[in-house]
Design a protein around this motif. Structure first.
Motif, PDB file in Angstrom:
ATOM      1  N   THR A   1       8.772   8.011  -3.576  1.00 59.61           N
ATOM      2  CA  THR A   1       7.948   7.841  -2.347  1.00 59.61           C
ATOM      3  C   THR A   1       8.365   7.371  -1.238  1.00 59.61           C
TER       4      THR A   1
ATOM      5  N   THR B   1       0.866  -1.270  -0.147  1.00 60.53           N
ATOM      6  CA  THR B   1      -0.007   0.026  -0.051  1.00 60.53           C
ATOM      7  C   THR B   1       0.735   1.214   0.066  1.00 60.53           C
ATOM      8  N   ARG B   2       2.103   1.042   0.295  1.00 60.06           N
ATOM      9  CA  ARG B   2       3.199   2.326   0.301  1.00 60.06           C
ATOM     10  C   ARG B   2       3.601   2.670  -0.996  1.00 60.06           C
TER      11      ARG B   2
ATOM     12  N   VAL C   1       2.677   3.946  -4.139  1.00 53.50           N
ATOM     13  CA  VAL C   1       1.328   4.660  -4.625  1.00 53.50           C
ATOM     14  C   VAL C   1       1.579   4.577  -6.316  1.00 53.50           C
TER      15      VAL C   1
END
Length: 364
Positions: free
Chosen positions: A356, A237-238, A240
């Motif tokens: 990210t 989920t990190r 993106v």
């Protein structure tokens, strides 16, 4: 930690798996291994967990320790991610050399996961040249992973090239199938060119046993070897830049136990663990700050039971709430994985980059 293991091993009902296709001595347990860690990765606040010593993958003492830990957990080999034979800015090659040398001293094996979407592969010709180099060098070493005397090569993202392209590559570098080529994913048309199949990620299903039994039947029906997959959890989920992100909760080790029971029910030729140390996707079993040696202890117990064909405990069915987002039942394509960028960049093709976490680049 011992108390957690005892609790996990007493949950649920007995599950007995039979494994008629291979003798216990040939029941290989492998683990995908990633050789590119350094302090820039461990210092990123978005990485969910870290090893206690925040190691650097170029440290031979770290590699020696990891081999010893894996052997102690009944893992027979690392399958190390590999970007090809170039040594400039490519520690997947230089660290592979160190891993093989150390494994040879420790009665351990090391195979290769050819990352065909990696930053050093710009064409099918690059992949072909890399495979020719691999077969002429690393695959000849005594510590290289072998099955019935044949060196084993795993592949990731091989679906970016056509069946005809792979047929040509294999005809050029290994026309007699003197090695074992293991493809990833759902494309059965590649079997015959490739010798077997595996699924890198099995966390999207709530019923590992049924899923792996179905795919094992398809692969074996096409004449291929089936490699079962186990994993302690999943969380991308990190990341993106990906679509369809989701997390599979570890449930204190219960999901990992269910994955082993499900994989064993498909009577696999081998079992591969996703993964030894993929910290970003939360699939690591290597000791960590959050979990200590819990997953190493579980691996030792579960691998030992599978190799010995002895009963082990199957936990209760998974609750739907264990998934924070539900992916499709059967992915229509192999999901994109991110791979660290060499420094400086040497790609000749356009790249899409994300910062990210630490800096990643994906070759288009």
């Amino acid at each position: 930690m011992r108390r957690v293991l005892i609790v996990l091993l007493t949950i649920g009902t007995l599950f007995i798996a039979t494994h008629a296709s291979a003798a216990a001595s040939n029941k290989l347990v492998l683990a995908f291994y990633y050789p590119w860690y350094d302090q820039s990765i461990w210092n990123d606040p978005k990485v969910p967990d870290r090893p206690p010593d925040r190691y650097t993958s170029t440290d031979a003492n770290v590699l020696t320790r990891q081999i010893a830990q894996a052997k102690g957990a009944n893992i027979d080999a690392f399958v190390s991610a590999w970007y090809g034979p170039s040594t400039q800015f490519n520690q997947t090659e230089t660290n592979l050399r160190t891993l093989l040398a150390l494994a040879g001293q420790k009665s351990f094996s090391v195979g290769v996961l050819v990352e065909t979407a990696g930053p050093f592969f710009h064409s099918a010709g690059d992949v072909q040249n890399a495979l020719a180099s691999l077969l002429a060098t690393h695959a000849k070493q005594s510590a290289y992973l072998k099955w019935n005397g044949k060196p084993v090569i795993f592949f990731w993202a091989q679906n970016q090239y056509s069946r005809a392209t792979w047929q040509s590559i294999r005809a050029q570098v290994d026309p007699n199938h003197s090695t074992m080529w293991i493809a990833e994913g759902f494309d059965m048309s590649l079997l015959g060119i490739f010798d077997g199949d595996y699924l890198y990620n099995i966390a999207w299903t709530n019923d590992v046993g049924t899923t792996e039994q179905q795919w094992a039947s398809r692969v074996r029906g096409a004449g291929g070897l089936w490699i079962g997959t186990v994993m302690p959890g999943w969380d991308d989920t990190r990341l993106v830049e990906r679509g369809g992100r989701y997390a599979r909760a570890r449930e204190g080790g219960a999901w990992y136990q269910r994955a082993w029971a499900g994989a064993a029910s498909a009577n696999p030729d081998w079992i591969v663990i996703t993964s030894w140390n993929e910290f970003v996707e939360n699939t690591y079993v290597e000791p960590s700050a959050n979990f200590g040696a819990q997953y190493l202890d579980l691996t030792r117990a579960l691998a030992s039971s599978w190799k010995a064909s002895t009963p082990f405990i199957a936990p209760q069915p998974v609750a739907q709430s264990a998934l924070t987002a539900t992916p499709t039942k059967v992915p229509s394509a192999t999901p994109t994985r991110v791979t660290p960028t060499p420094t400086p960049r040497v790609q000749s093709r356009p790249v899409t980059c994300s910062t990210t976490m630490w800096e990643f680049c994906l070759v288009r």
